[in-house]
Design a protein around this motif. Structure first.
Motif, mmCIF file in Angstrom:
data_model
loop_
_atom_site.group_PDB
_atom_site.id
_atom_site.type_symbol
_atom_site.label_atom_id
_atom_site.label_comp_id
_atom_site.label_asym_id
_atom_site.label_seq_id
_atom_site.Cartn_x
_atom_site.Cartn_y
_atom_site.Cartn_z
ATOM 1 N N LEU A 91 -56.325 -18.736 12.522
ATOM 2 C CA LEU A 91 -57.473 -17.920 12.961
ATOM 3 C C LEU A 91 -58.440 -18.497 13.940
ATOM 4 C CD1 LEU A 91 -58.379 -15.180 12.441
ATOM 5 C CD2 LEU A 91 -59.850 -16.090 10.452
ATOM 6 N N VAL A 92 -58.662 -19.886 13.800
ATOM 7 C CA VAL A 92 -59.457 -20.423 14.864
ATOM 8 C C VAL A 92 -58.856 -20.639 16.387
ATOM 9 C CG1 VAL A 92 -60.348 -22.775 15.306
ATOM 10 C CG2 VAL A 92 -60.560 -21.778 12.988
ATOM 11 N N ARG A 93 -57.541 -20.902 16.067
ATOM 12 C CA ARG A 93 -56.715 -20.884 17.493
ATOM 13 C C ARG A 93 -56.854 -19.643 18.138
ATOM 14 N NH1 ARG A 93 -50.996 -23.140 16.274
ATOM 15 N NH2 ARG A 93 -50.794 -22.632 18.507
ATOM 16 N N LYS A 94 -56.530 -18.699 17.189
ATOM 17 C CA LYS A 94 -56.481 -17.246 18.101
ATOM 18 C C LYS A 94 -57.833 -16.868 18.651
ATOM 19 C CE LYS A 94 -54.356 -12.838 17.538
ATOM 20 N NZ LYS A 94 -55.335 -12.017 18.054
ATOM 21 N N LYS A 95 -58.844 -17.083 17.749
ATOM 22 C CA LYS A 95 -60.165 -16.474 18.251
ATOM 23 C C LYS A 95 -60.653 -17.539 19.262
ATOM 24 C CE LYS A 95 -62.945 -14.845 15.170
ATOM 25 N NZ LYS A 95 -63.215 -13.505 15.394
ATOM 26 N N ALA A 96 -60.305 -18.574 19.448
ATOM 27 C CA ALA A 96 -60.735 -19.528 20.624
ATOM 28 C C ALA A 96 -59.740 -19.219 21.936
ATOM 29 C CB ALA A 96 -60.093 -20.868 20.086
ATOM 30 N N GLY A 97 -58.978 -18.188 21.789
ATOM 31 C CA GLY A 97 -58.244 -17.714 23.026
ATOM 32 C C GLY A 97 -56.946 -18.609 23.265
ATOM 33 N N GLU A 98 -56.588 -19.641 22.368
ATOM 34 C CA GLU A 98 -55.561 -20.477 22.670
ATOM 35 C C GLU A 98 -54.230 -19.848 22.922
ATOM 36 O OE1 GLU A 98 -53.147 -24.012 20.176
ATOM 37 O OE2 GLU A 98 -55.445 -23.835 19.941
ATOM 38 N N GLU A 99 -53.361 -20.178 23.821
ATOM 39 C CA GLU A 99 -52.114 -19.702 24.085
ATOM 40 C C GLU A 99 -51.253 -19.811 22.665
ATOM 41 O OE1 GLU A 99 -49.729 -17.409 26.513
ATOM 42 O OE2 GLU A 99 -51.668 -18.256 27.127
ATOM 43 N N MET A 100 -50.836 -18.516 22.227
ATOM 44 C CA MET A 100 -50.085 -18.547 20.791
ATOM 45 C C MET A 100 -48.647 -17.830 21.103
ATOM 46 S SD MET A 100 -53.073 -18.221 18.300
ATOM 47 C CE MET A 100 -52.185 -18.403 16.700
ATOM 48 N N ASN A 101 -47.786 -18.339 21.837
ATOM 49 C CA ASN A 101 -46.537 -17.970 22.149
ATOM 50 C C ASN A 101 -45.274 -18.347 21.050
ATOM 51 O OD1 ASN A 101 -47.435 -16.482 24.345
ATOM 52 N ND2 ASN A 101 -47.213 -18.264 25.392
ATOM 53 N N GLU A 102 -44.328 -18.579 21.588
ATOM 54 C CA GLU A 102 -43.176 -19.053 20.562
ATOM 55 C C GLU A 102 -43.477 -20.474 20.140
ATOM 56 O OE1 GLU A 102 -40.356 -17.779 19.720
ATOM 57 O OE2 GLU A 102 -40.951 -15.803 20.852
ATOM 58 N N GLU A 103 -43.422 -20.719 18.794
ATOM 59 C CA GLU A 103 -43.528 -22.014 17.997
ATOM 60 C C GLU A 103 -42.531 -21.803 16.856
ATOM 61 O OE1 GLU A 103 -47.587 -23.154 17.182
ATOM 62 O OE2 GLU A 103 -48.318 -22.372 19.040
ATOM 63 N N LYS A 104 -42.484 -23.193 16.102
ATOM 64 C CA LYS A 104 -41.774 -23.088 15.027
ATOM 65 C C LYS A 104 -42.338 -22.386 13.894
ATOM 66 C CE LYS A 104 -39.414 -27.574 15.838
ATOM 67 N NZ LYS A 104 -39.259 -28.873 15.077
ATOM 68 N N GLN A 105 -41.637 -21.854 12.981
ATOM 69 C CA GLN A 105 -42.006 -21.097 11.798
ATOM 70 C C GLN A 105 -43.002 -21.981 11.157
ATOM 71 O OE1 GLN A 105 -39.319 -19.927 8.956
ATOM 72 N NE2 GLN A 105 -38.216 -18.307 10.394
ATOM 73 N N ILE A 106 -44.137 -21.440 10.556
ATOM 74 C CA ILE A 106 -44.760 -22.137 9.493
ATOM 75 C C ILE A 106 -44.073 -21.831 7.993
ATOM 76 C CG2 ILE A 106 -47.395 -22.386 8.840
ATOM 77 C CD1 ILE A 106 -48.190 -21.301 11.353
ATOM 78 N N LYS A 107 -43.521 -22.683 7.576
ATOM 79 C CA LYS A 107 -42.827 -22.467 6.345
ATOM 80 C C LYS A 107 -43.525 -21.892 5.098
ATOM 81 C CE LYS A 107 -39.850 -25.244 3.204
ATOM 82 N NZ LYS A 107 -39.440 -26.340 2.699
ATOM 83 N N ILE A 108 -44.740 -22.676 5.018
ATOM 84 C CA ILE A 108 -45.368 -22.197 3.803
ATOM 85 C C ILE A 108 -46.034 -20.584 3.946
ATOM 86 C CG2 ILE A 108 -47.824 -22.814 4.603
ATOM 87 C CD1 ILE A 108 -48.593 -23.482 1.620
ATOM 88 N N ILE A 109 -46.323 -20.066 5.280
ATOM 89 C CA ILE A 109 -46.551 -18.607 5.641
ATOM 90 C C ILE A 109 -45.256 -17.749 5.211
ATOM 91 C CG2 ILE A 109 -47.507 -17.058 7.042
ATOM 92 C CD1 ILE A 109 -49.449 -19.192 8.225
#
Length: 259
Positions: free
Chosen positions: A196-214
């Motif tokens: 949430l912090v990353r998204k609201k900061a406007g950080e680029e959020m494209n393809e990344e590895k799965q977050i296992k716990i989520i």
């Protein structure tokens, strides 16, 4: 941006000879996980003059403006909105709890909120959110690498299902309020908070590895609610009387000085 939105809403009223009863922010800004470059998703309910409803012609009951990079704005006629409300439409019910309100006429929305418990259906609501979660999960989050920002578009509807199971009411619109109310495991909450912090900061959020716990959490909850929703009974259908009276009252009130 608010001044631009208000100008557009006032222009819509003039051009279509209507009154906007309620206008709110929907989408990521209404849910509380917008990025700095997120567009504005404005939704509204409007009412025509009485003679518009006294016609044998079929009439268009939505108003949509051309979408641009920053603004997506459209609305529903009050009769369409009330018919969807009778069916416990979760999209419409979300509008009633939006934290960002641009216009609100009279006490129409207050009266509508009072009627919510008469018309709310847990089964309809969970089906809606589960379908949304399954579709986004299947499309964006199943591979080894995933569209990382899409986690929010699966987490929120799953949490909405959890809220409905626990409380039997319409979930709050703000993602953070919804998450905080559900007493999730700390490790899961920490991962979501970081996203949430990353998204609201406007950080680029494209393809990344799965977050296992989520992913494990989502797999478990989607499977659970697919079975759970089948066990729910549809509530007895509530009649039209209350909504018909509300429609007549607001129609008279909105235009009483024009006649």
């Amino acid at each position: 941006m608010k001044s631009v939105i208000m100008e557009k809403l006032e222009e819509i009223e003039r051009d279509n000879q209507i009154k906007i009863l309620y206008a709110v922010e929907s989408g990521s800004r209404g849910w509380g996980f917008e990025s700095k470059d997120s567009d504005y998703d404005v939704r509204f309910i409007y009412i025509h003059k009485p003679e518009w409803y006294l016609s044998i012609q079929d009439r268009r009951d939505v108003i949509e403006l051309p979408i641009n990079e920053l603004l997506d704005i459209n609305g529903w006629d009050i009769k369409k909105a009330l018919m969807l409300y009778k069916k416990s439409n979760p999209t419409l019910l979300e509008w009633l709890s939006s934290p960002i309100v641009y216009m609100e006429y009279s006490d129409f929305i207050r009266k509508l909120r009072i009627l919510t418990q008469e018309y709310f259906s847990s089964k309809s609501c969970i089906y809606h959110y589960l379908h949304m979660a399954e579709g986004n999960y299947r499309e964006y989050l199943k591979g080894e690498t995933v569209r990382i920002k899409k986690y929010f578009y699966v987490l929120r509807p799953i949490m909405a299902c959890m809220w409905v199971e626990r409380y039997g009411t319409q979930p709050p619109m703000l993602f953070k309020d919804l998450m905080d109310s559900l007493q999730l495991e700390n490790d899961l909450v920490n991962e979501i908070d970081q996203l949430l912090v990353r998204k609201k900061a406007g950080e680029e959020m494209n393809e990344e590895k799965q977050i296992k716990i989520i992913n494990e959490f989502l797999d478990e909850k989607i499977s659970y609610f697919k079975d759970y929703v089948k066990s729910l009974d549809m509530r007895s259908e509530t009649g039209f009387d209350g909504l018909n009276q509300l429609f007549r009252d607001i129609l008279t009130e909105a235009w009483e000085n024009n006649y």
